[in-house]
Design a protein around this motif. Structure first.
Motif, PDB file in Angstrom:
ATOM      1  N   ALA A  48       3.241  -7.842   3.538  1.00 12.81           N
ATOM      2  CA  ALA A  48       3.047  -8.969   2.623  1.00 12.81           C
ATOM      3  C   ALA A  48       1.767  -8.835   1.792  1.00 12.81           C
ATOM      4  CB  ALA A  48       3.047 -10.278   3.393  1.00 12.81           C
ATOM      5  N   ASP A  49       0.659  -8.499   2.435  1.00  8.23           N
ATOM      6  CA  ASP A  49      -0.602  -8.441   1.704  1.00  8.23           C
ATOM      7  C   ASP A  49      -1.420  -7.191   2.017  1.00  8.23           C
ATOM      8  OD1 ASP A  49      -1.135  -9.214   4.278  1.00  8.23           O
ATOM      9  OD2 ASP A  49      -2.465 -10.849   3.746  1.00  8.23           O
ATOM     10  N   HIS A  50      -0.777  -6.171   2.588  1.00  6.97           N
ATOM     11  CA  HIS A  50      -1.457  -4.913   2.904  1.00  6.97           C
ATOM     12  C   HIS A  50      -0.494  -3.749   2.730  1.00  6.97           C
ATOM     13  CE1 HIS A  50      -3.978  -7.773   5.145  1.00  6.97           C
ATOM     14  NE2 HIS A  50      -4.945  -6.935   4.860  1.00  6.97           N
ATOM     15  N   VAL A  51      -1.048  -2.565   2.600  1.00  7.15           N
ATOM     16  CA  VAL A  51      -0.257  -1.341   2.622  1.00  7.15           C
ATOM     17  C   VAL A  51      -0.813  -0.490   3.754  1.00  7.15           C
ATOM     18  CG1 VAL A  51       0.443   0.726   1.355  1.00  7.15           C
ATOM     19  CG2 VAL A  51       0.190  -1.453   0.148  1.00  7.15           C
ATOM     20  N   HIS A  52       0.064  -0.006   4.606  1.00  6.02           N
ATOM     21  CA  HIS A  52      -0.325   0.820   5.741  1.00  6.02           C
ATOM     22  C   HIS A  52       0.015   2.269   5.416  1.00  6.02           C
ATOM     23  CE1 HIS A  52      -0.775  -2.939   7.906  1.00  6.02           C
ATOM     24  NE2 HIS A  52       0.435  -3.269   7.470  1.00  6.02           N
ATOM     25  N   ILE A  53      -0.882   3.170   5.748  1.00  3.56           N
ATOM     26  CA  ILE A  53      -0.734   4.585   5.417  1.00  3.56           C
ATOM     27  C   ILE A  53      -0.965   5.396   6.683  1.00  3.56           C
ATOM     28  CG2 ILE A  53      -1.570   6.464   3.941  1.00  3.56           C
ATOM     29  CD1 ILE A  53      -2.871   4.141   2.219  1.00  3.56           C
ATOM     30  N   ARG A  54      -0.122   6.420   6.893  1.00  7.35           N
ATOM     31  CA  ARG A  54      -0.297   7.285   8.054  1.00  7.35           C
ATOM     32  C   ARG A  54       0.177   8.701   7.731  1.00  7.35           C
ATOM     33  NH1 ARG A  54       4.529   5.111  12.059  1.00  7.35           N
ATOM     34  NH2 ARG A  54       6.277   5.973  10.847  1.00  7.35           N
ATOM     35  N   ASP A  55      -0.170   9.623   8.594  1.00  3.22           N
ATOM     36  CA  ASP A  55       0.290  11.010   8.525  1.00  3.22           C
ATOM     37  C   ASP A  55       1.705  11.028   9.091  1.00  3.22           C
ATOM     38  OD1 ASP A  55       0.849  13.710   8.945  1.00  3.22           O
ATOM     39  OD2 ASP A  55      -1.137  14.165   9.719  1.00  3.22           O
TER      40      ASP A  55
END
Length: 67
Positions: free
Chosen positions: A35-42
């Motif tokens: 909703a209000d964030h973007v999550h980033i991972r390998d």
């Protein structure tokens, strides 16, 4: 600055891989928009650390790498 370490419930997120992800061991990034964030991972370490940023920072990042 205060840093809080929490375990992110990654199972509830819809992860998308970079269009450059080939599965040949290249450097791959996955992201999941909330909703209000973007999550980033390998993508090679789905249980590894997750970077969480705001939508403005994500837009700036995409703008730079798409450049």
């Amino acid at each position: 600055m205060t840093i809080h370490h929490t375990r992110l419930a990654t199972l509830d997120l819809a992860w998308s891989k970079s269009s450059y992800s080939t599965g040949n061991g290249g450097e791959c990034v996955e992201f999941a928009a909330a909703a209000d964030h973007v999550h980033i991972r390998d993508s090679k370490q789905a249980d590894g650390p997750v970077l969480t940023i705001g939508p403005e920072a994500w837009a700036g990042f995409v703008g730079v790498v798409a450049g």
